[in-house]
Design a protein around this motif. Structure first.
Motif, PDB file in Angstrom:
ATOM      1  N   GLU A   1       1.076  18.192  14.537  1.00 27.48           N
ATOM      2  CA  GLU A   1       0.449  16.978  13.964  1.00 27.48           C
ATOM      3  C   GLU A   1       0.952  15.635  14.684  1.00 27.48           C
ATOM      4  O   GLU A   1       2.179  15.522  14.852  1.00 27.48           O
TER       5      GLU A   1
ATOM      6  N   GLU B   1      -1.222   8.097  17.007  1.00 24.07           N
ATOM      7  CA  GLU B   1      -2.410   8.182  16.968  1.00 24.07           C
ATOM      8  C   GLU B   1      -3.155   6.931  17.259  1.00 24.07           C
ATOM      9  O   GLU B   1      -4.255   6.875  18.209  1.00 24.07           O
TER      10      GLU B   1
ATOM     11  N   GLU C   1      -4.434  19.203  19.517  1.00 23.20           N
ATOM     12  CA  GLU C   1      -5.738  19.924  19.975  1.00 23.20           C
ATOM     13  C   GLU C   1      -6.967  19.101  19.689  1.00 23.20           C
ATOM     14  O   GLU C   1      -8.006  18.898  20.284  1.00 23.20           O
ATOM     15  N   SER C   2      -6.871  18.795  18.204  1.00 23.15           N
ATOM     16  CA  SER C   2      -8.095  18.041  17.603  1.00 23.15           C
ATOM     17  C   SER C   2      -8.390  16.641  18.295  1.00 23.15           C
ATOM     18  O   SER C   2      -9.267  16.429  18.637  1.00 23.15           O
ATOM     19  N   LEU C   3      -7.273  16.018  18.524  1.00 24.32           N
ATOM     20  CA  LEU C   3      -7.552  14.657  19.137  1.00 24.32           C
ATOM     21  C   LEU C   3      -7.957  14.919  20.576  1.00 24.32           C
ATOM     22  O   LEU C   3      -9.087  14.148  21.116  1.00 24.32           O
TER      23      LEU C   3
ATOM     24  N   SER D   1      -3.863  13.898  12.603  1.00 22.43           N
ATOM     25  CA  SER D   1      -4.521  14.947  13.290  1.00 22.43           C
ATOM     26  C   SER D   1      -3.595  15.645  14.338  1.00 22.43           C
ATOM     27  O   SER D   1      -2.646  15.297  14.574  1.00 22.43           O
ATOM     28  N   SER D   2      -4.114  16.857  14.691  1.00 23.25           N
ATOM     29  CA  SER D   2      -3.408  17.788  15.658  1.00 23.25           C
ATOM     30  C   SER D   2      -3.625  17.078  17.046  1.00 23.25           C
ATOM     31  O   SER D   2      -4.533  16.612  17.431  1.00 23.25           O
TER      32      SER D   2
ATOM     33  N   GLU E   1      -1.004  22.602  18.329  1.00 23.91           N
ATOM     34  CA  GLU E   1      -1.170  22.570  16.674  1.00 23.91           C
ATOM     35  C   GLU E   1      -0.311  21.573  16.003  1.00 23.91           C
ATOM     36  O   GLU E   1      -0.641  21.091  14.965  1.00 23.91           O
TER      37      GLU E   1
ATOM     38  N   ARG F   1      -9.508  17.288  21.834  1.00 22.58           N
ATOM     39  CA  ARG F   1     -11.051  17.945  21.659  1.00 22.58           C
ATOM     40  C   ARG F   1     -12.251  16.664  21.556  1.00 22.58           C
ATOM     41  O   ARG F   1     -13.151  16.636  22.052  1.00 22.58           O
ATOM     42  N   ALA F   2     -11.715  15.675  20.773  1.00 18.68           N
ATOM     43  CA  ALA F   2     -12.596  14.614  20.279  1.00 18.68           C
ATOM     44  C   ALA F   2     -12.775  13.753  21.335  1.00 18.68           C
ATOM     45  O   ALA F   2     -13.579  12.674  21.112  1.00 18.68           O
TER      46      ALA F   2
END
Length: 275
Positions: free
Chosen positions: A45, A51, A5-7, A2-3, A43, A9-10
């Protein structure tokens, strides 16, 4: 993978008023990077092992565990301190005690005592800003003394030392120009003990009898035996305890008894001079 930002956001932290910042601290720690890295490279990863650590730490935070205990670090004054669950987390409110002590006496060589030192935060802040002061911190918890000593070594402060002692018990006839303390002062019935970070912090470092003054009474009673003539005793206490603490100091024979207000206008530090 995952990037960044995606982590972020989640990440959901319903109990935290600073959810995004908490998540950033946890992810930065997992990556071994400063939080600025996350904003510069959103962006990028995240490696699988980083993670996994982030997800595990986030789960601990969702249960309410303080960020400082998860990361093992907390800033205080201008210092970065190691913390652990057997010590209180140093708080910005306690910097008023440091500020008051630094204003009170000159930078010339003196001996200073910090009672109930925990992480060593107060003692180390004073030792850092006053290289000519010789600062001793004591705590009854052996693990706290070891932790404070590690902080001292990492910060390379040669003018601070730490001892295991139940208040004054291990100090013999040593006298000090200043004694400072952030002792337990929470009432046993205080509902805040079941809320927020306090749920995870050691109760023995928070609670002091039914009225919250048991340890302060003991310190005020014994401090004159360990103060030089004209020496000062400084105590942090609850926002509504200043009147009681001033009465205790005056009744024991301290002069120049007064209190200092925090930024919120509450009297949070009271002090007196032994004469």
């Amino acid at each position: 993978m995952s990037s960044i930002e995606s982590l972020l956001r989640a990440a959901t932290l319903p109990e935290s008023p600073s959810a995004r910042l908490d998540a950033e601290w946890l992810l930065a720690a997992a990556l071994g990077k400063p939080t600025s890295y996350l904003r510069t490279w959103p962006e990028r990863e995240v490696p699988a092992d980083c993670e996994a650590r982030f997800v595990a730490d986030l789960a601990r935070r969702r249960l309410g565990e303080p960020i400082a205990y998860i990361l093992g670090r907390q800033g205080f004054w201008c210092l970065d301190l190691e913390v652990a669950p057997h010590t209180l987390i140093p708080r910005p409110d306690t910097e008023l005690l440091v500020e008051t002590a630094l204003r009170l006496l000159p930078a010339t060589p003196i001996d200073v005592l910090d009672l109930g030192t925990g992480t060593g935060a107060i003692a180390l802040a004073l030792a850092h800003d006053r290289p000519n002061w010789s600062v001793t911190g004591v705590d009854r918890i052996p693990e706290a003394v070891t932790l404070a000593a590690r902080n001292t070594a990492r910060l390379q402060l040669a003018n601070a030392r730490f001892l295991e002692s139940q208040w004054f018990s291990a100090l013999g006839g040593q006298r000090y120009a200043m004694i400072v303390s952030n002792p337990p002062y929470v009432r046993a019935c205080d509902p805040h003990l079941r809320q927020g970070d306090l749920r995870f912090e050691p109760g023995s470092a928070l609670v002091a009898g039914e009225d919250g003054l048991a340890d302060i009474r003991q310190i005020v009673s014994s401090a004159p035996d360990h103060l030089s003539l004209g020496g000062w005793l400084l105590l942090e206490h609850g926002y509504d305890q200043a009147d009681d603490v001033r009465r205790l100091l005056a009744a024991r024979g301290f002069a120049d008894v007064h209190s200092c207000k925090d930024l919120g206008g509450h009297e949070r530090v009271s002090l007196g001079r032994w004469s």
